[in-house]
Design a protein around this motif. Structure first.
Motif, PDB file in Angstrom:
ATOM      1  N   CYS A 166       0.803  -1.233   0.000  1.00  0.00           N
ATOM      2  CA  CYS A 166       0.000   0.000   0.000  1.00  0.00           C
ATOM      3  C   CYS A 166       0.827   1.271   0.000  1.00  0.00           C
ATOM      4  CB  CYS A 166      -0.950   0.017   1.193  1.00  0.00           C
ATOM      5  SG  CYS A 166      -0.118   0.155   2.808  1.00  0.00           S
ATOM      6  N   GLY A 167       2.142   1.176   0.299  1.00  0.00           N
ATOM      7  CA  GLY A 167       2.955   2.389   0.337  1.00  0.00           C
ATOM      8  C   GLY A 167       2.422   3.377   1.363  1.00  0.00           C
ATOM      9  N   PRO A 168       2.226   4.647   0.982  1.00  0.00           N
ATOM     10  CA  PRO A 168       1.729   5.648   1.928  1.00  0.00           C
ATOM     11  C   PRO A 168       0.261   5.467   2.319  1.00  0.00           C
ATOM     12  CG  PRO A 168       2.858   6.670   0.072  1.00  0.00           C
ATOM     13  CD  PRO A 168       2.632   5.240  -0.291  1.00  0.00           C
ATOM     14  N   GLY A 169      -0.438   4.586   1.612  1.00  0.00           N
ATOM     15  CA  GLY A 169      -1.836   4.329   1.946  1.00  0.00           C
ATOM     16  C   GLY A 169      -2.846   5.161   1.171  1.00  0.00           C
ATOM     17  N   HIS A 170      -2.426   5.767   0.058  1.00  0.00           N
ATOM     18  CA  HIS A 170      -3.368   6.565  -0.736  1.00  0.00           C
ATOM     19  C   HIS A 170      -4.550   5.711  -1.200  1.00  0.00           C
ATOM     20  CE1 HIS A 170      -0.677   9.883  -0.624  1.00  0.00           C
ATOM     21  NE2 HIS A 170       0.215   9.389  -1.484  1.00  0.00           N
ATOM     22  N   HIS A 171      -4.275   4.529  -1.720  1.00  0.00           N
ATOM     23  CA  HIS A 171      -5.363   3.682  -2.209  1.00  0.00           C
ATOM     24  C   HIS A 171      -6.164   3.090  -1.058  1.00  0.00           C
ATOM     25  CE1 HIS A 171      -3.039   2.978  -6.239  1.00  0.00           C
ATOM     26  NE2 HIS A 171      -3.474   4.207  -6.104  1.00  0.00           N
ATOM     27  N   THR A 172      -5.512   2.833   0.071  1.00  0.00           N
ATOM     28  CA  THR A 172      -6.243   2.377   1.259  1.00  0.00           C
ATOM     29  C   THR A 172      -7.315   3.395   1.629  1.00  0.00           C
ATOM     30  OG1 THR A 172      -4.156   1.398   2.036  1.00  0.00           O
ATOM     31  CG2 THR A 172      -5.962   1.521   3.610  1.00  0.00           C
ATOM     32  N   ARG A 173      -6.946   4.661   1.628  1.00  0.00           N
ATOM     33  CA  ARG A 173      -7.892   5.732   1.947  1.00  0.00           C
ATOM     34  C   ARG A 173      -9.025   5.780   0.926  1.00  0.00           C
ATOM     35  NH1 ARG A 173      -8.119  10.396  -0.338  1.00  0.00           N
ATOM     36  NH2 ARG A 173      -5.982  10.246  -1.158  1.00  0.00           N
ATOM     37  N   LEU A 174      -8.693   5.662  -0.355  1.00  0.00           N
ATOM     38  CA  LEU A 174      -9.729   5.706  -1.388  1.00  0.00           C
ATOM     39  C   LEU A 174     -10.689   4.524  -1.268  1.00  0.00           C
ATOM     40  CD1 LEU A 174      -7.537   6.748  -4.451  1.00  0.00           C
ATOM     41  CD2 LEU A 174      -9.193   8.182  -3.234  1.00  0.00           C
ATOM     42  N   LEU A 175     -10.154   3.358  -0.948  1.00  0.00           N
ATOM     43  CA  LEU A 175     -11.009   2.187  -0.750  1.00  0.00           C
ATOM     44  C   LEU A 175     -11.974   2.414   0.403  1.00  0.00           C
ATOM     45  CD1 LEU A 175      -8.230  -0.485  -1.289  1.00  0.00           C
ATOM     46  CD2 LEU A 175     -10.351  -0.385  -2.626  1.00  0.00           C
ATOM     47  N   ARG A 176     -11.504   3.019   1.469  1.00  0.00           N
ATOM     48  CA  ARG A 176     -12.374   3.312   2.606  1.00  0.00           C
ATOM     49  C   ARG A 176     -13.437   4.333   2.241  1.00  0.00           C
ATOM     50  NH1 ARG A 176      -7.370   3.665   6.924  1.00  0.00           N
ATOM     51  NH2 ARG A 176      -7.031   1.399   7.105  1.00  0.00           N
ATOM     52  N   GLU A 177     -13.065   5.299   1.427  1.00  0.00           N
ATOM     53  CA  GLU A 177     -14.052   6.298   0.992  1.00  0.00           C
ATOM     54  C   GLU A 177     -15.161   5.665   0.168  1.00  0.00           C
ATOM     55  OE1 GLU A 177     -11.795   9.296  -0.983  1.00  0.00           O
ATOM     56  OE2 GLU A 177     -10.945  10.105   0.880  1.00  0.00           O
ATOM     57  N   ARG A 178     -14.875   4.514  -0.445  1.00  0.00           N
ATOM     58  CA  ARG A 178     -15.889   3.776  -1.202  1.00  0.00           C
ATOM     59  C   ARG A 178     -16.743   2.876  -0.311  1.00  0.00           C
ATOM     60  NH1 ARG A 178     -16.485   4.216  -7.066  1.00  0.00           N
ATOM     61  NH2 ARG A 178     -14.933   5.802  -7.601  1.00  0.00           N
ATOM     62  N   GLY A 179     -16.462   2.879   0.982  1.00  0.00           N
ATOM     63  CA  GLY A 179     -17.270   2.093   1.904  1.00  0.00           C
ATOM     64  C   GLY A 179     -16.715   0.731   2.255  1.00  0.00           C
ATOM     65  N   PHE A 180     -15.499   0.444   1.799  1.00  0.00           N
ATOM     66  CA  PHE A 180     -14.878  -0.849   2.114  1.00  0.00           C
ATOM     67  C   PHE A 180     -14.118  -0.766   3.438  1.00  0.00           C
ATOM     68  CE2 PHE A 180     -14.793  -0.887  -2.668  1.00  0.00           C
ATOM     69  CZ  PHE A 180     -15.806  -1.816  -2.809  1.00  0.00           C
ATOM     70  N   ARG A 181     -14.002  -1.893   4.105  1.00  0.00           N
ATOM     71  CA  ARG A 181     -13.156  -2.012   5.286  1.00  0.00           C
ATOM     72  C   ARG A 181     -11.769  -2.436   4.801  1.00  0.00           C
ATOM     73  NH1 ARG A 181     -15.585  -6.219   9.050  1.00  0.00           N
ATOM     74  NH2 ARG A 181     -16.374  -7.095   7.099  1.00  0.00           N
ATOM     75  N   ALA A 182     -10.943  -1.463   4.530  1.00  0.00           N
ATOM     76  CA  ALA A 182      -9.648  -1.712   3.910  1.00  0.00           C
ATOM     77  C   ALA A 182      -8.531  -1.662   4.941  1.00  0.00           C
ATOM     78  CB  ALA A 182      -9.378  -0.685   2.814  1.00  0.00           C
ATOM     79  N   VAL A 183      -7.605  -2.605   4.806  1.00  0.00           N
ATOM     80  CA  VAL A 183      -6.397  -2.649   5.628  1.00  0.00           C
ATOM     81  C   VAL A 183      -5.208  -2.589   4.681  1.00  0.00           C
ATOM     82  CG1 VAL A 183      -5.054  -3.940   7.323  1.00  0.00           C
ATOM     83  CG2 VAL A 183      -7.559  -4.068   7.360  1.00  0.00           C
ATOM     84  N   GLY A 184      -4.262  -1.697   4.967  1.00  0.00           N
ATOM     85  CA  GLY A 184      -3.070  -1.577   4.143  1.00  0.00           C
ATOM     86  C   GLY A 184      -1.914  -2.372   4.714  1.00  0.00           C
TER      87      GLY A 184
END
Length: 200
Positions: free
Chosen positions: A53-71
């Motif tokens: 996930c690196g800095p977690g940019h995509h983790t944040r975007l996944l969460r904004e879509r309503g997913f329970r994302a873990v990086g």
């Protein structure tokens, strides 16, 4: 003997803050397309692993879509660089999570740093972590061979890349227990393969 993974990890530790800043801009078109695909095939609240996930940019975007994302990322500096909570230091070849605990896996431009002999093991680990029918969205650099590349904004640092061909990589996916459901190519400073797959 040079440890390619550890030297690449050290490079990411050194460039973490600048890397996070450079990639904090507007979403790229392919990212939006993949997020929309996941939103179409998974319900809100589905569990998604953002591996590499690196800095977690995509983790944040996944969460904004309503997913329970873990990086998950190997490099502590990258995990700390953007202040995204709920991220874990881990090697994608041995993820510290229970079997069949995620509905989807997002792995953007991270497998390209995995040693070629370890790629089947990494994909087998993805299979272990995903529930049956779970989705994998991944991207790798297309081409032949392996190479070191200097970091353009930190010339004393370099990263090691493993390039893949579509037929060989999709063969690895099938051997690991995945059905390939989509593929696309994209060109930037390198050629990219974007692959969607489903755990059988």
């Amino acid at each position: 003997m040079i440890d390619n993974v550890r030297e690449t990890q050290a490079a990411y530790d050194a460039i973490a803050s600048e890397y996070a800043r450079r990639w904090a801009g507007p979403d790229q078109q392919w990212v939006t397309a993949e997020l929309e695909h996941l939103s179409a095939v998974l319900p809100s609240g589905a569990r998604v692993a953002d591996v590499g996930c690196g800095p977690g940019h995509h983790t944040r975007l996944l969460r904004e879509r309503g997913f329970r994302a873990v990086g998950f990322d190997l490099t502590l500096g990258m995990l700390a660089s953007h202040g995204v909570p709920g991220v874990v230091q881990a090697d994608m070849r041995a993820l510290p999570v229970a079997t069949e605990s995620f509905d989807a896996m997002w792995c953007a431009a991270a497998l390209l740093h995995v040693p070629r002999p370890d790629v089947p093991d990494a994909l087998a680990e993805f299979t272990r972590v995903l529930r049956p029918g779970g989705h994998l969205l991944t991207s790798v650099a297309e081409g032949d061979g392996e190479l070191w590349e200097p970091v353009s904004y930190a010339s004393s640092r370099r990263r090691w890349y493993v390039l893949h061909r579509l037929e060989t990589f999709t063969g690895h996916l099938r051997a690991a227990g995945f059905e390939v459901t989509g593929r696309a190519r994209r060109s930037t400073h390198r050629e990219w393969l974007h692959i969607r797959a489903r755990r059988i």
